[in-house]
Design a protein around this motif. Structure first.
Motif, PDB file in Angstrom:
ATOM      1  N   THR A 126       0.814  -1.214   0.000  1.00 22.58           N
ATOM      2  CA  THR A 126       0.000   0.000   0.000  1.00 22.58           C
ATOM      3  C   THR A 126       0.850   1.268   0.000  1.00 22.58           C
ATOM      4  O   THR A 126       1.846   1.360   0.720  1.00 22.58           O
ATOM      5  CB  THR A 126      -0.924   0.013   1.235  1.00 22.58           C
ATOM      6  N   ASP A 127       0.443   2.254  -0.820  1.00 24.97           N
ATOM      7  CA  ASP A 127       1.055   3.582  -0.801  1.00 24.97           C
ATOM      8  C   ASP A 127       0.288   4.429   0.217  1.00 24.97           C
ATOM      9  O   ASP A 127      -0.747   5.006  -0.086  1.00 24.97           O
ATOM     10  CB  ASP A 127       0.981   4.211  -2.195  1.00 24.97           C
ATOM     11  N   PHE A 128       0.802   4.491   1.434  1.00 22.20           N
ATOM     12  CA  PHE A 128       0.068   5.146   2.511  1.00 22.20           C
ATOM     13  C   PHE A 128      -0.055   6.647   2.297  1.00 22.20           C
ATOM     14  O   PHE A 128      -1.035   7.259   2.718  1.00 22.20           O
ATOM     15  CB  PHE A 128       0.727   4.844   3.853  1.00 22.20           C
ATOM     16  N   SER A 129       0.934   7.266   1.689  1.00 20.67           N
ATOM     17  CA  SER A 129       0.860   8.708   1.428  1.00 20.67           C
ATOM     18  C   SER A 129      -0.333   9.043   0.546  1.00 20.67           C
ATOM     19  O   SER A 129      -0.925  10.128   0.674  1.00 20.67           O
ATOM     20  CB  SER A 129       2.152   9.193   0.762  1.00 20.67           C
ATOM     21  N   GLU A 130      -0.693   8.104  -0.311  1.00 24.31           N
ATOM     22  CA  GLU A 130      -1.789   8.335  -1.244  1.00 24.31           C
ATOM     23  C   GLU A 130      -3.151   8.125  -0.595  1.00 24.31           C
ATOM     24  O   GLU A 130      -4.095   8.884  -0.843  1.00 24.31           O
ATOM     25  CB  GLU A 130      -1.651   7.407  -2.461  1.00 24.31           C
ATOM     26  N   ILE A 131      -3.281   7.099   0.245  1.00 24.26           N
ATOM     27  CA  ILE A 131      -4.606   6.762   0.785  1.00 24.26           C
ATOM     28  C   ILE A 131      -4.931   7.446   2.108  1.00 24.26           C
ATOM     29  O   ILE A 131      -6.095   7.515   2.496  1.00 24.26           O
ATOM     30  CB  ILE A 131      -4.770   5.237   0.952  1.00 24.26           C
ATOM     31  N   LEU A 132      -3.923   7.975   2.801  1.00 22.66           N
ATOM     32  CA  LEU A 132      -4.158   8.523   4.135  1.00 22.66           C
ATOM     33  C   LEU A 132      -5.140   9.701   4.153  1.00 22.66           C
ATOM     34  O   LEU A 132      -6.029   9.748   5.024  1.00 22.66           O
ATOM     35  CB  LEU A 132      -2.833   8.920   4.788  1.00 22.66           C
ATOM     36  N   PRO A 133      -5.041  10.673   3.226  1.00 21.82           N
ATOM     37  CA  PRO A 133      -5.998  11.793   3.261  1.00 21.82           C
ATOM     38  C   PRO A 133      -7.449  11.337   3.153  1.00 21.82           C
ATOM     39  O   PRO A 133      -8.310  11.815   3.901  1.00 21.82           O
ATOM     40  CB  PRO A 133      -5.582  12.654   2.059  1.00 21.82           C
ATOM     41  N   ASP A 134      -7.736  10.404   2.246  1.00 15.32           N
ATOM     42  CA  ASP A 134      -9.101   9.908   2.097  1.00 15.32           C
ATOM     43  C   ASP A 134      -9.535   9.113   3.330  1.00 15.32           C
ATOM     44  O   ASP A 134     -10.702   9.165   3.735  1.00 15.32           O
ATOM     45  CB  ASP A 134      -9.224   9.031   0.845  1.00 15.32           C
ATOM     46  N   LEU A 136      -8.588   9.594   6.463  1.00 13.79           N
ATOM     47  CA  LEU A 136      -8.898  10.526   7.544  1.00 13.79           C
ATOM     48  C   LEU A 136     -10.148  11.352   7.269  1.00 13.79           C
ATOM     49  O   LEU A 136     -10.757  11.890   8.203  1.00 13.79           O
ATOM     50  CB  LEU A 136      -7.703  11.458   7.787  1.00 13.79           C
ATOM     51  N   ALA A 137     -10.524  11.463   6.007  1.00 15.74           N
ATOM     52  CA  ALA A 137     -11.709  12.242   5.642  1.00 15.74           C
ATOM     53  C   ALA A 137     -13.001  11.442   5.785  1.00 15.74           C
ATOM     54  O   ALA A 137     -14.095  12.008   5.678  1.00 15.74           O
ATOM     55  CB  ALA A 137     -11.576  12.745   4.202  1.00 15.74           C
ATOM     56  N   LYS A 138     -12.894  10.139   6.047  1.00 16.78           N
ATOM     57  CA  LYS A 138     -14.081   9.301   6.171  1.00 16.78           C
ATOM     58  C   LYS A 138     -14.930   9.727   7.375  1.00 16.78           C
ATOM     59  O   LYS A 138     -14.411  10.162   8.404  1.00 16.78           O
ATOM     60  CB  LYS A 138     -13.677   7.825   6.326  1.00 16.78           C
ATOM     61  N   GLU A 139     -16.226   9.583   7.226  1.00 16.53           N
ATOM     62  CA  GLU A 139     -17.145   9.926   8.315  1.00 16.53           C
ATOM     63  C   GLU A 139     -17.046   8.909   9.449  1.00 16.53           C
ATOM     64  O   GLU A 139     -17.168   9.252  10.631  1.00 16.53           O
ATOM     65  CB  GLU A 139     -18.581   9.994   7.796  1.00 16.53           C
ATOM     66  N   HIS A 140     -16.822   7.637   9.101  1.00 14.45           N
ATOM     67  CA  HIS A 140     -16.679   6.568  10.074  1.00 14.45           C
ATOM     68  C   HIS A 140     -15.489   5.692   9.706  1.00 14.45           C
ATOM     69  O   HIS A 140     -15.201   5.498   8.513  1.00 14.45           O
ATOM     70  CB  HIS A 140     -17.943   5.698  10.139  1.00 14.45           C
ATOM     71  N   ILE A 141     -14.788   5.181  10.700  1.00 14.50           N
ATOM     72  CA  ILE A 141     -13.691   4.240  10.469  1.00 14.50           C
ATOM     73  C   ILE A 141     -13.974   3.021  11.346  1.00 14.50           C
ATOM     74  O   ILE A 141     -13.723   3.025  12.545  1.00 14.50           O
ATOM     75  CB  ILE A 141     -12.320   4.855  10.835  1.00 14.50           C
ATOM     76  N   MET A 188      -4.023   0.635  12.237  1.00 13.78           N
ATOM     77  CA  MET A 188      -3.317   0.110  11.077  1.00 13.78           C
ATOM     78  C   MET A 188      -4.139  -0.947  10.345  1.00 13.78           C
ATOM     79  O   MET A 188      -4.121  -1.024   9.113  1.00 13.78           O
ATOM     80  CB  MET A 188      -1.970  -0.481  11.513  1.00 13.78           C
ATOM     81  N   GLU A 189      -4.872  -1.760  11.080  1.00 16.72           N
ATOM     82  CA  GLU A 189      -5.750  -2.748  10.451  1.00 16.72           C
ATOM     83  C   GLU A 189      -6.813  -2.061   9.596  1.00 16.72           C
ATOM     84  O   GLU A 189      -7.090  -2.477   8.471  1.00 16.72           O
ATOM     85  CB  GLU A 189      -6.429  -3.607  11.520  1.00 16.72           C
ATOM     86  N   ALA A 190      -7.412  -1.012  10.164  1.00 13.48           N
ATOM     87  CA  ALA A 190      -8.448  -0.289   9.434  1.00 13.48           C
ATOM     88  C   ALA A 190      -7.876   0.405   8.208  1.00 13.48           C
ATOM     89  O   ALA A 190      -8.515   0.456   7.146  1.00 13.48           O
ATOM     90  CB  ALA A 190      -9.109   0.733  10.356  1.00 13.48           C
ATOM     91  N   LEU A 191      -6.665   0.929   8.322  1.00 20.28           N
ATOM     92  CA  LEU A 191      -6.032   1.609   7.199  1.00 20.28           C
ATOM     93  C   LEU A 191      -5.725   0.627   6.067  1.00 20.28           C
ATOM     94  O   LEU A 191      -5.980   0.911   4.896  1.00 20.28           O
ATOM     95  CB  LEU A 191      -4.745   2.297   7.672  1.00 20.28           C
ATOM     96  N   LEU A 192      -5.183  -0.531   6.414  1.00 18.73           N
ATOM     97  CA  LEU A 192      -4.875  -1.539   5.400  1.00 18.73           C
ATOM     98  C   LEU A 192      -6.143  -2.084   4.743  1.00 18.73           C
ATOM     99  O   LEU A 192      -6.144  -2.432   3.553  1.00 18.73           O
ATOM    100  CB  LEU A 192      -4.078  -2.684   6.020  1.00 18.73           C
TER     101      LEU A 192
END
Length: 237
Positions: A126-134, A136-141, A188-192
């Protein structure tokens, strides 16, 4: 009089559980000949409280323990004596006198800061730099949390106070209160999961950097390091 002791936990000592760390400090305090206070009753024990138990296998640069004492030589002297009575893997960083209005270390915990990175042989694609903004912008994680009654879904969103990524290292501040208590691994689990990857076993190197309480001033509510509460002799609180 209450003292707040900040210490590091690293090396092989990271595999020692919280109860053993507590027993170690009880012995170290006796070896250091600190004038510690004891509870009353048939089986008296040293009056101490830890801010937040650290998970086994996690290193830390910011652990806290409050003790009650009858007298103090100096904060520097107590720090030096405790370090002389310590073992490799536990280092006392500071000792401060707590004001009477300061809350108990354990009850004061609101958040904790961590740095997290992947082990070299378990780094995901995963390219974390690319997916991190989206992310963090989620309404729910959402993520799953195991409880004694089974597994339930929890929303991490409100408990992620800060999350950044640079040069392969994540820096995060998350809810560490008794009502929230978010673990870095859950984040980290949720991010992956956003890219369909799963977190491999023993994939993360986690270091707790500090522990915070919540305070309110004229600008509103904010997080304050537990190390910023208290003073050394000669200073104002």
């Amino acid at each position: 009089m209450r003292l707040r002791i900040k210490f590091r936990k690293y090396g092989s000592v990271r595999y020692i559980g919280h109860l053993d760390v507590m027993r170690f400090f009880q012995k170290a305090i006796r070896r250091a000949e600190i004038d510690v206070a004891y509870t009353n009753g048939f089986s008296p024990h040293q009056i101490m409280a830890f801010a937040a138990p650290l998970g086994v296998g996690i290193t830390s640069n910011g652990e806290y323990m409050d003790i009650e004492v009858h007298s103090v030589t100096s904060c520097q002297d107590i720090m030096e004596k405790l370090n002389q009575a310590s073992v490799p893997g536990i280092e006392i960083i500071s000792v401060k006198i707590l004001p009477e209005t300061a809350g108990n270390a354990m009850a004061s915990v609101a958040a904790a800061a961590y740095t997290v990175q992947f082990r070299k042989d378990r780094t995901p694609l995963t390219d974390f730099s690319e997916i991190l903004p989206d992310f963090l912008a989620k309404e729910h994680i959402w993520t799953a949390r195991k409880t004694k009654n089974g597994t339930r879904e929890i929303d991490l969103k409100a408990g992620i106070f800060q999350l950044t990524y640079s040069d392969g290292i994540f820096s995060m501040i998350v809810d560490a209160s008794s009502g929230g208590n978010i673990k870095p691994g859950q984040v980290m689990e949720a991010l992956l999961a956003e890219t369909g990857e799963s977190l491999q076993e023993n994939a993360l190197i986690i270091t707790r950097e500090d522990v915070y309480t919540k305070v309110r001033d004229e600008s509103g509510e904010k997080l304050l390091s537990l190390n910023e509460i208290g003073f050394v002799e000669g200073e104002l609180s």
